[in-house]
Structure formats: structure tokens, C-alpha cells
Design an enzyme around this catalytic site. Structure first.
Site, PDB file in Angstrom:
ATOM      1  N   ASP A  14       0.809  -1.224   0.000  1.00 54.92           N
ATOM      2  CA  ASP A  14       0.000   0.000   0.000  1.00 54.92           C
ATOM      3  C   ASP A  14       0.843   1.275   0.000  1.00 54.92           C
ATOM      4  O   ASP A  14       0.674   2.142   0.871  1.00 54.92           O
ATOM      5  CB  ASP A  14      -0.932   0.014   1.220  1.00 54.92           C
ATOM      6  CG  ASP A  14      -1.712  -1.275   1.381  1.00 54.92           C
ATOM      7  OD1 ASP A  14      -2.124  -1.839   0.361  1.00 54.92           O
ATOM      8  OD2 ASP A  14      -1.904  -1.719   2.531  1.00 54.92           O
ATOM      9  N   GLU A 187     -11.429   0.969  -3.098  1.00 57.48           N
ATOM     10  CA  GLU A 187     -10.711   1.321  -1.869  1.00 57.48           C
ATOM     11  C   GLU A 187      -9.444   2.091  -2.240  1.00 57.48           C
ATOM     12  O   GLU A 187      -9.195   2.412  -3.403  1.00 57.48           O
ATOM     13  CB  GLU A 187     -10.353   0.051  -1.088  1.00 57.48           C
ATOM     14  CG  GLU A 187      -9.490  -0.909  -1.885  1.00 57.48           C
ATOM     15  CD  GLU A 187      -9.217  -2.219  -1.163  1.00 57.48           C
ATOM     16  OE1 GLU A 187      -9.333  -2.261   0.074  1.00 57.48           O
ATOM     17  OE2 GLU A 187      -8.872  -3.206  -1.834  1.00 57.48           O
TER      18      GLU A 187
END
Length: 540
Positions: A14, A187
Site C-alpha cells: 500500500d 478502496e
């Protein structure tokens, strides 16, 4: 000199990448591992060096008891108003209908700290990022979680204005700006203002082999005003199963001083058994999700695209204005524990290393036995990421157990459900200390040696333990003299320490394999184990 992907190897998921002046920074998720949030810096996008963590004290984050793969999800790093801003989630529920989380903001004038205590901003959903608009206004952009069983749980991207004067959100301004594509699971949003448009980059498809990154844009921040890019996805490996990199998607965009563009995303490198298809199963990612960087250009309609195609490239041209730099070599590591603090590459679970776990210095890491390796609260484990598919790691342990509930040794660890280790313990039948190998496979615990456990001679004060990891399998060995080594005859399946294996039965599969040292005393008498001279060496 080229960007060689992945640029950050071994569980560096991420990525949130920014540039300040001539320096690039990346923040990565750490989930239940401490310290929270990994920071790296570079001046060329090729070589990256680890920085001190911005989350270094429990007043900023307390994960004691957090489930595996809870904790810090998708931190967002930004720079505005002369300081760094970091937004992060602390997720307390992983499995089931709910994803209870709290989102926080901390700031610092220097990337190396000190960082402020956190300001709680909201729940709403995970993966929050902070957007600094050109007019000085700020907005929190985040995934929105819907627990209702009759709705899709990924309920679009919510935008909420952030009031800098009060350091609070304005809940009355919250609105959904985009619902995502029909792939769902939208997301990891990041918002950018480029020329006349607001560009929204977001991940979809789940963080598995169907993962992808998509782009939408709008001339305003009005509700439902964003329109998806023709030709989405921007980045994916769903349709490129033979690519060196897989699972690319969730990440962030950055420009260079001379106007080039790059995109940092998570990725994974699966391996396959000889009798397995490369498409189903797609493979086993024992190194977890890593970080890759792709070059980005723009078409004549103002939409971005990945140079070389949306499957990405192994080798990427660096910026023309890159400032050559060096990185520390982590392929061979020796730690003699001579400092008063753990090397930054070491990690603990959920809470920082302290006197409850042990102490370090003068050539020794002393661990005080606490709970088992399945314990979510009190655990004395110090570990570092697997950064290669093949390596040797070894350490010397001095330990005098008094009962079989006291154990200390070398572990290969994914989470509280899936791990193994070679350890010294007490055998009440043999009435001596012995070496045993055990594995926890989704809480099915197996002792491999049992009555064949290796007796430790009384004159032997310390045992040298080694693990030899070779992509698909790994083994444990021991030595009494650090010259002659003996294999313990147990070959273990490395895929059981992979995201993909854990995902078969548990909803939190977001980290990667670690190797390290642990001490356990289930009898509660605080048995001490001394570890010396840890080495890690990657094998070609």
C-alpha cells in the site's frame, strides 16, 4: 541505472509516495507489526533507504490484542503548509461483516520526527488520504464500509472537508464522489488536482490476483461527479498471469521536478510448484505484497497510462533528473546486538520492544518468556521480513528451561495461525534440555521430533540454530560447536507462510513471512533466553 521492481522487497504494501523538493518518500502499511508505518526515502526512485518510523510510541497507536492483519492499514503521506501529514487507520476487526477502525492524523516538520500525538478524525471506512486543494482547503478521502448484509460492503469513496483551524472534520460536508466500476471493492483512494481536473486514483478487485487500479476525474468535488477513465483499468495483472509482477494496483502518483510522472503500487511475486498451473492457482506469495514503481504518461485527452501497458514492467527508466544515490545492502545481515536499541529492520508484534519482552545490548538480545506464538497480547518475538525466496538465517541461543512449557528458538512466522520454529525446551522423560521442531497450521499444532528430539549435552552452554529457506520449502538445522551442522529431518511447505494460503481460511492475509527469535514461558516463571550473533544471507 534502472528502476528494478520491486523497489521495496518483502511485505511493503500500500505505498503512499510523495516528493518534497528533490527527495521522494514512501509510506507503507505495517498492519499488526511494530513500529507502525514504514518510511523510505530516495532521490532517484531506484535506491531507497529506511527512515525512522513516524509511529514509535503507544500514545500514537496501541494494537495490543489486535487481530492478525488488523492495525495499520494503508497510511497516507502528504506535505503541505511546511509540514508532513500522515493519516492512518487502526483496524480492530478483520473477519466478518464489520471492519471497526479509527482513523488518525499526525504531523511533523521533519520527516525524521518528532511526530505529534494523534488526532482522532473518524471511523467511516479505512484507507483514508488527505487531499490539499489549490485553494488551501483540505479534504479526507476514504473508502466507506457498509456492514449491512443486503448492501455491498465497499460503499464508494467519501469526501469530507477537514478544518485546519480546529483539526477536525466537518461531517456535514461528507458526500460520496464515486462508487467505482462494476469490478467493485473500491478502496485506497488518492485525489490529485492536475490542470483543469480532479483525478481520483482508486484500487478495486480486492488485494488478490484480480486486483487493479482505476482512474476517474471531475471538474468539481460535487457528489457523484467523477467519471471513470475510458479503457480502465489503469494498472492490473488480472489478464497478465505470466508477468514477473502480479497483484499490482493500490498506490499513488508523483511527478518529478522536470515534469515526468511515476506511480508506486503494491505488487507481488508468486512462485509455483512444478505440478501447478501458472493461472489457477496463480501462485504463492511468501514475500507478501511489495512495492513497485511504473512510469506514467498522459494521452491527448488528458488520461494517464502506464508505459509498457497496464501489466507494468520489471525494469523502468528512472527520472531524467534523478540524483544518483546509494542504498544499504540487506542481502547479508549480521547483528551482534551491541546497541541499546533494536536495528530498525527488526519488528515486534502489536507493541514496542520493552522491558516486558527483554533487553538488548553488550552482544546479547535477552528475551523474557511470555505467551505462545499464537498470543495476541503478551509475546516476546523479534523478527524481520523475508526479503528473498531463498536465504539462510541463524542465531545462537542460550537457554536453560526447567519444564516443557518453557521454549526459545528461531521461528519462521506469518501470523498467529501459521508459523513454525526450531526451539530449545525441556523433556521430562529424558530429564534434559532438547531441540524440537513444531508447526502451527491454522491452529493444528504438530511436534515433529517427539521422542526423537535432540538431547543437548550438559557441557553445551549454547546452541546454534539455522533455517534454510529455499522458495517452496524450508528446513531447520542445529550445531553444538558452530562448525558441524545437523539437519533435523523436517522439510516444511513454505506456501503455508504465504498470503494466498492464509487467504483460504482467514480474512486477514495482508502481511508476509518473517524470520526471527522468540521466547515462551507458559508456566509464568519468566524464563530468560539469550540470543547472540544473528545472521541473514540471501542465496542466489
Amino acid at each position: 541505472m534502472k528502476i528494478s521492481n520491486p523497489v521495496l522487497r518483502g511485505f511493503e504494501a500500500d505505498p503512499s509516495m510523495i516528493r518534497v523538493g528533490d527527495t521522494y518518500y514512501i509510506a507503507n502499511s505495517t498492519f499488526e507489526w511494530w513500529p507502525g508505518v514504514r518510511l523510505h526515502e530516495s532521490k532517484d526512485l531506484v535506491n531507497w533507504n529506511l527512515l525512522p518510523s513516524p509511529i514509535s510510541r503507544t500514545s500514537q497507536l496501541n494494537m495490543r490484542g489486535n487481530p492478525s492483519s488488523g492495525g495499520v492499514w494503508a497510511p497516507d503521506l502528504s506535505y503541505a503548509d511546511g509540514k508532513f501529514w500522515l493519516v492512518y487507520s487502526d483496524v480492530k476487526v478483520v473477519n466478518g461483516a464489520f471492519k471497526d477502525c479509527t482513523n488518525y492524523i499526525i504531523t511533523a516538520e521533519d520527516i525524521r520526527g518528532p511526530w505529534s500525538d494523534p488526532i482522532r478524525i473518524n471511523g467511516v471506512g479505512f484507507d483514508p488520504s488527505l487531499f490539499h486543494d489549490q485553494d488551501g482547503r483540505k479534504y479526507l478521502v476514504q473508502q466507506t464500509w457498509d456492514f449491512r448484509e443486503y448492501r455491498h460492503p465497499f460503499n464508494g469513496i467519501t469526501l469530507t472537508e477537514f478544518d485546519v483551524s480546529t483539526m477536525r472534520l466537518k461531517p456535514e460536508t461528507a458526500r460520496t464522489i464515486w462508487e467505482g466500476t462494476d469490478v467493485k471493492l473500491v478502496e485506497g483512494p488518492h485525489l490529485y488536482r492536475i490542470n483543469d481536473f480532479y483525478y481520483l486514483f482508486a484500487a478495486e478487485g480486492g488485494t488478490v490476483y484480480t486486483h487493479q487500479e482505476v482512474v476517474a476525474r471531475s471538474e468539481s468535488l460535487d457528489p457523484f461527479s467523477f467519471k471513470g477513465m475510458p479503457g480502465n483499468p489503469f494498472l492490473t495483472n488480472f489478464d497478465t498471469p505470466r508477468n514477473f509482477l502480479q497483484k499490482q494496483g493500490h498506490g499513488s502518483l508523483v511527478d518529478t521536478p522536470s515534469g515526468e510522472w511515476y506511480y508506486a503500487s503494491l505488487c507481488a511475486r508468486p512462485w509455483h510448484a512444478k505440478n501447478e498451473s501458472v493461472t489457477d492457482p496463480r501462485g504463492w506469495c511468501t514475500l507478501g505484497r511489495e512495492t513497485a514503481i511504473q512510469k506514467v504518461e498522459w494521452d491527448d485527452r488528458g488520461w494517464p497510462y502506464v508505459v509498457g501497458g497496464h501489466g507494468g514492467q520489471h525494469y523502468v527508466e528512472p527520472p531524467v533528473d534523478a540524483i544518483a544515490s546509494m542504498t544499504s545492502d540487506q542481502s547479508e545481515v549480521i547483528d551482534d546486538f551491541n546497541t541499546a536499541h533494536l536495528n530498525p529492520e527488526w519488528n515486534t508484534l502489536r507493541v514496542p520492544f520493552d522491558e516486558e519482552m527483554g533487553e538488548i545490548g553488550n552482544g546479547c538480545l535477552n528475551l523474557r518468556g511470555q505467551g505462545s506464538l499464537s498470543n495476541l497480547f503478551d509475546l516476546s518475538l523479534v523478527a524481520r521480513r523475508w526479503k528473498a525466496f531463498a536465504f539462510d538465517a541463524e542465531v545462537t541461543v542460550q537457554f536453560s528451561p526447567r519444564n516443557y512449557q518453557q521454549m526459545a528458538g528461531l521461528t519462521n512466522y506469518y501470523n498467529d495461525l501459521c508459523w513454525s520454529w526450531v526451539f530449545v525446551t525441556w523433556d521430562e522423560t529424558k530429564q534434559c534440555s532438547v531441540i524440537e521442531v513444531a508447526q502451527n497450521d491454522f491452529n493444528s499444532y504438530t511436534s515433529f521430533l517427539k521422542e526423537k528430539s535432540v538431547e543437548i549435552p550438559e557441557e553445551v552452554e549454547a546452541v546454534r540454530l539455522r533455517t534454510k529457506v529455499r522458495t517452496q520449502t524450508y528446513r531447520y538445522q542445529y550445531s553444538f560447536d558452530n562448525v558441524h551442522w545437523h539437519d533435523l529431518g523436517v522439510e516444511l511447505d513454505a506456501r503455508k507462510l504465504s498470503d494466498d494460503y492464509v487467504n483460504q481460511r482467514y480474512g486477514g492475509f495482508f502481511t508476509g513471512a518473517f524470520v526471527g527469535m522468540a521466547a515462551v514461558d507458559l508456566s509464568g516463571y519468566d524464563a530468560q533466553a539469550q540470543f547472540r550473533h544473528f545472521t541473514y544471507a540471501e542465496v542466489d
